[in-house]
Design an enzyme around this catalytic site. Structure first.
Site, PDB file in Angstrom:
ATOM      1  N   CYS A   1       0.834  -1.184  -0.049  1.00 39.70           N
ATOM      2  CA  CYS A   1      -0.068  -0.052  -0.080  1.00 39.70           C
ATOM      3  C   CYS A   1       0.757   1.291   0.043  1.00 39.70           C
ATOM      4  O   CYS A   1       2.187   1.206   0.622  1.00 39.70           O
ATOM      5  CB  CYS A   1      -0.966  -0.136   1.279  1.00 39.70           C
TER       6      CYS A   1
ATOM      7  N   HIS B   1      -9.245  -3.862  -1.343  1.00 38.26           N
ATOM      8  CA  HIS B   1      -8.329  -3.009  -0.985  1.00 38.26           C
ATOM      9  C   HIS B   1      -8.439  -1.629  -0.785  1.00 38.26           C
ATOM     10  O   HIS B   1      -8.520  -1.012   0.343  1.00 38.26           O
ATOM     11  CB  HIS B   1      -6.838  -3.245  -1.275  1.00 38.26           C
ATOM     12  N   GLU B   2      -8.915  -1.195  -1.920  1.00 39.54           N
ATOM     13  CA  GLU B   2      -9.206   0.387  -2.183  1.00 39.54           C
ATOM     14  C   GLU B   2     -10.461   0.617  -1.264  1.00 39.54           C
ATOM     15  O   GLU B   2     -10.685   1.846  -0.711  1.00 39.54           O
ATOM     16  CB  GLU B   2      -9.280   0.699  -3.638  1.00 39.54           C
TER      17      GLU B   2
ATOM     18  N   HIS C   1     -10.207   1.073   2.258  1.00 37.87           N
ATOM     19  CA  HIS C   1      -9.440   2.551   2.745  1.00 37.87           C
ATOM     20  C   HIS C   1     -10.574   3.574   2.991  1.00 37.87           C
ATOM     21  O   HIS C   1     -10.676   4.391   3.886  1.00 37.87           O
ATOM     22  CB  HIS C   1      -8.774   3.425   1.555  1.00 37.87           C
TER      23      HIS C   1
END
Ligand code: NI
Length: 179
Positions: A100, A142-143, A146
């Site tokens: 990341c 993953h995004e 966030h």
């Protein structure tokens, strides 16, 4: 358009839940989205989320072209996704090494759902609705994490599967990559 500073783990903005985008207008496109794209390209990332440049809004960008650095990864079209929603399509889970831009120098082994459907809006307000798997599914999960204030180290099952890239490469745990 500008390359912005990517904030790093420890910055409280990275553990906040981001707000829904209420209107997709010229400012969003010309400032936030353009800066995210410039920053992702400059940092050579496979994805970026708005909170990583300090904007607590539900916008992510991801994409990867066929790249000799990632020989086993299928290409993912560069995609701007606003107010994304993920639907898990099967309970099947796969683990793979992730990095990341906000956790520089490290990799961790992260379990993710293998098959998902995601939908949201693109930068013109058009609907994106895709069924994807494997790396494409991983990068979206993953995004979107966030946007909920979750960084990948929180997803690692056993912290022995977390370390410096240089050490993991020296040990043969992750492949060496030509820079
Ligand atoms: Ni990230």
């Amino acid at each position: 358009m500008a390359v912005r500073t990517v904030i790093k783990i420890g910055n409280p903005l990275l553990v906040e839940k981001s707000a829904l985008v209420e209107s997709i207008d010229h400012n969003l496109r010309q400032e936030l989205i353009a800066d995210m794209l410039d920053t992702m390209v400059a940092e050579d990332g496979a994805g970026i989320a708005a909170p990583q440049i300090g904007e607590s809004l539900r916008v992510v960008i991801f994409g990867i072209e066929k790249n000799p650095r990632y020989p086993d990864v299928e290409p993912v079209p560069t995609t701007v996704l606003i107010n994304p929603v993920i639907e898990v399509l099967s309970t099947e889970i796969e683990s793979a090494w992730e990095g990341c831009l906000s956790v520089p120098g490290f990799r961790g082994l992260v379990p993710r759902y293998k098959n998902i459907r995601y939908h949201g809006l693109d930068e013109n307000g058009h609907i994106i609705d895709r069924v994807v798997s494997d790396f494409h599914a991983r990068v979206v999960q993953h995004e979107v994490d966030h946007l909920d204030g979750i960084l990948y180290p929180q997803r690692i099952k056993d912290l022995k599967d977390f370390g410096l890239i240089s050490e993991l490469q020296a040990a043969g745990t992750i492949p060496k990559i030509e820079e």
